[in-house]
Write a protein that holds these residues in place. Structure first.
Motif, PDB file in Angstrom:
ATOM      1  N   PHE A 244       0.067   3.912   1.441  1.00 24.11           N
ATOM      2  CA  PHE A 244      -0.009   4.412   2.811  1.00 24.11           C
ATOM      3  C   PHE A 244       1.224   3.966   3.615  1.00 24.11           C
ATOM      4  O   PHE A 244       1.854   4.766   4.307  1.00 24.11           O
ATOM      5  N   ILE A 245       1.590   2.686   3.487  1.00 23.96           N
ATOM      6  CA  ILE A 245       2.756   2.139   4.193  1.00 23.96           C
ATOM      7  C   ILE A 245       4.032   2.725   3.597  1.00 23.96           C
ATOM      8  O   ILE A 245       4.981   3.048   4.307  1.00 23.96           O
ATOM      9  N   GLN A 246       4.060   2.878   2.263  1.00 27.62           N
ATOM     10  CA  GLN A 246       5.262   3.418   1.613  1.00 27.62           C
ATOM     11  C   GLN A 246       5.559   4.827   2.122  1.00 27.62           C
ATOM     12  O   GLN A 246       6.710   5.169   2.383  1.00 27.62           O
TER      13      GLN A 246
ATOM     14  N   PRO B  45       0.819  -1.215   0.000  1.00 26.27           N
ATOM     15  CA  PRO B  45       0.000   0.000   0.000  1.00 26.27           C
ATOM     16  C   PRO B  45       0.853   1.266   0.000  1.00 26.27           C
ATOM     17  O   PRO B  45       1.899   1.318   0.646  1.00 26.27           O
TER      18      PRO B  45
ATOM     19  N   PHE C 133       4.679   6.136   5.050  1.00 27.56           N
ATOM     20  CA  PHE C 133       5.182   6.047   6.416  1.00 27.56           C
ATOM     21  C   PHE C 133       6.620   5.563   6.422  1.00 27.56           C
ATOM     22  O   PHE C 133       7.461   6.076   7.162  1.00 27.56           O
ATOM     23  N   MET C 134       6.913   4.562   5.590  1.00 27.89           N
ATOM     24  CA  MET C 134       8.238   3.958   5.589  1.00 27.89           C
ATOM     25  C   MET C 134       9.287   4.987   5.163  1.00 27.89           C
ATOM     26  O   MET C 134      10.297   5.172   5.853  1.00 27.89           O
TER      27      MET C 134
END
Lengths: 251, 280
Positions: free
Chosen positions: A69-71, A67, A73-74
């Motif tokens: 979204f995770i990218q 996702p 944050f990461m």
């Protein structure tokens, strides 16, 4: 005129005009930067070199399989963790950690994976006959690519690429859900959420934000449609049936 | 149980690993692992709702009754024209307010409503308190609504690709129109719909990462909590900002989920197209 300005709906449209420019900014920066990168990735995936091909494949798979979204944050937390050792001493911490820089960066990384898959699919379906014709004409590899493969790829990929651009525009919503909002730099969803918290009118504010997204999406479809027309101007037009008013309310 | 596993692993890897293993099996980490269930529940239940809404949307889109067709097209086009996040946040709020509106009609006096104009809810009695599980259900329904619109498009296309001859044969055998639709069109279309539905499933799977936006303590929220710089007065700095490590773990988790789904859909496709003449 005043009755128009007093209307809550009209007021919302005016309030959300500035936030909409942030979404537009993210999309307008990411699309031109993502396009060449995606093309390179697609060529890499198609390459005869096994290492390059494997690396491009892995990149495309990873960014399409996880996702956004995770990218976000990461990459943001990764940039944060490097702050003290890298960005601060170099004096560029304000720029690197700024959402107006980091947002487009992650969007470019993400959209180029999706677009690369589209371009790769198109590369594979370039008419064989045209490539053979180019070889028969004695074109060099480079000439063959620029005058046959590339134009065909773009033309074949364009409708799917248009969809991807609209999805990218929609994905700009996630920037300020994951990165810090600085001062008044709010995008459509932030501002709609802020307006919602004032009077709890969920139907009005979110509908106006949705309206902005729909209108801009339609504008993207229109502009990209014009480009598609330009790209296929030499091809035989399909016979378009004449429009006639023949409503069937009950079939 | 966990202690025995830890001991077995320490025996295998040596003493140096003990501290690390104990750290990643402490209470907070176990809560993180447990929160993966929300993601999986949301994915499976969301997919279930998406298929149902997709079937309803596709049925509405090719209905014989024009207003129903308009509703079907409106649903599919509007939801797809708006970012999924917007709808994902909008739907639970709108649903909650609609329920609270009916509560307020039943429970609030006219004075209270007049006094509270411009704020919500009109009176305290109308407030609807939602628990974490209620939010999870709402999240599943809104995932279903959003990706149902995508599924409706896929299913609509698949229904059109069902060979006309088969439906005509069914009609010739005297099946009613309803029977032809549900027993032939819907049964035959899965082969054509599966590739598209697998794409929708991938989108839905990725959207399950958004659960934290609905105040559900999901994997993303826990990753943020666990990775944040940890300072204890007693022990000093336990670890600096480790969030990127936790997000990297989630990044890999989603990639593995995508790989598994790909395998499953390939197997399903092979099964669904048994006995059919296929290319490749």
């Amino acid at each position: 005129m005043d009755w128009l300005l007093d209307n809550a709906f009209v007021q919302d449209i005016i309030t959300l005009a500035r936030p909409a420019t942030f979404n537009l900014y993210f999309a307008l920066i990411s699309i031109p930067l993502g396009f060449p990168f995606a093309m390179l990735l697609a060529l890499g995936k198609n390459s005869g070199n096994r290492l390059i091909s494997w690396l491009s494949r892995a990149y495309i798979y990873a960014f399409r399989g996880s996702p956004l979204f995770i990218q976000f944050f990461m990459f943001y937390s990764f940039a944060l963790s490097l702050n003290r050792t890298l960005w601060k001493p170099m004096g560029i911490d304000d720029i690197v950690l700024h959402p107006l820089f980091l947002g487009p960066l992650v969007l470019v990384l993400n959209t180029s994976a999706y677009a690369a898959e589209i371009f790769y699919g198109a590369l594979k379906t370039v008419p064989k006959g045209e490539i053979e014709a180019a070889r028969a004409m004695g074109m060099s590899k480079w000439q063959e690519f620029w005058s046959v493969t590339w134009p065909n790829t773009i033309r074949l990929a364009w409708p799917a690429y248009t969809n991807e651009v609209v999805f990218l525009f929609h994905a700009t919503v996630l920037v300020y859900f994951t990165l810090p909002v600085i001062n008044e730099q709010k995008d459509l969803m932030n501002k709609a959420g802020e307006l919602f918290e004032k009077d709890y009118n969920v139907f009005l504010h979110f509908s106006v934000a949705a309206l902005y997204f729909i209108v801009i999406s339609m504008m993207i479809f229109f502009v990209f449609g014009l480009v598609h027309k330009y790209l296929t101007r030499h091809l035989k037009k399909e016979e378009t049936p004449k429009f006639r008013f023949n409503p069937k309310y009950m079939r | 149980m966990i202690d025995t596993i830890v001991n077995a692993l320490v025996g295998l890897l040596g003493e140096d690993w003990r501290a690390g293993l104990e750290y990643i099996t402490n209470g907070k980490h176990m809560a993180w692992y447990a929160s993966f269930k929300f993601t999986l529940i949301a994915a499976v239940a969301g997919a279930f709702f998406a298929v149902i809404f997709g079937l309803l949307g596709a049925a509405a889109k090719q209905s014989k009754f024009a207003p129903l067709r308009w509703i079907g097209s409106f649903y599919v086009n509007i939801v797809r024209g708006v970012p999924d996040v917007l709808f994902f946040i909008f739907f639970p709020l709108a649903f909650e307010q609609t329920v609270e509106y009916f509560f307020s009609r039943a429970r609030c006096t006219a004075e209270e409503i007049a006094n509270n104009a411009g704020s919500w809810p009109p009176c305290d009695a109308a407030q609807w308190y939602l628990s974490g599980n209620d939010y999870l259900i709402l999240a599943c329904v809104s995932l279903g609504l959003v990706y149902g619109a995508f599924a409706a498009n896929v299913i609509h296309g698949a229904m059109i690709s069902v060979p006309k001859g088969q439906l005509e044969a069914a009609q010739a055998y005297g099946f009613t129109e309803k029977q032809v639709f549900w027993r032939f069109k819907v049964r035959q279309m899965w082969v054509y719909a599966l590739p598209g539905l697998s794409n929708v499933w991938m989108l839905l799977l990725k959207a399950t990462s958004l659960l934290s936006l609905l105040q559900i303590a999901d994997i993303v929220l826990w990753a943020d909590r666990l990775g944040a710089p940890n300072y204890l007065a007693r022990a000093g700095l336990v670890h600096p900002d480790w969030r990127w490590k936790y997000y990297l773990a989630l990044f890999i988790f989603y990639i593995i989920m995508a790989m598994i789904s790909e395998r499953v859909f390939r197997a399903l496709q092979n099964r669904a197209s048994r006995g059919m003449v296929t290319v490749n």
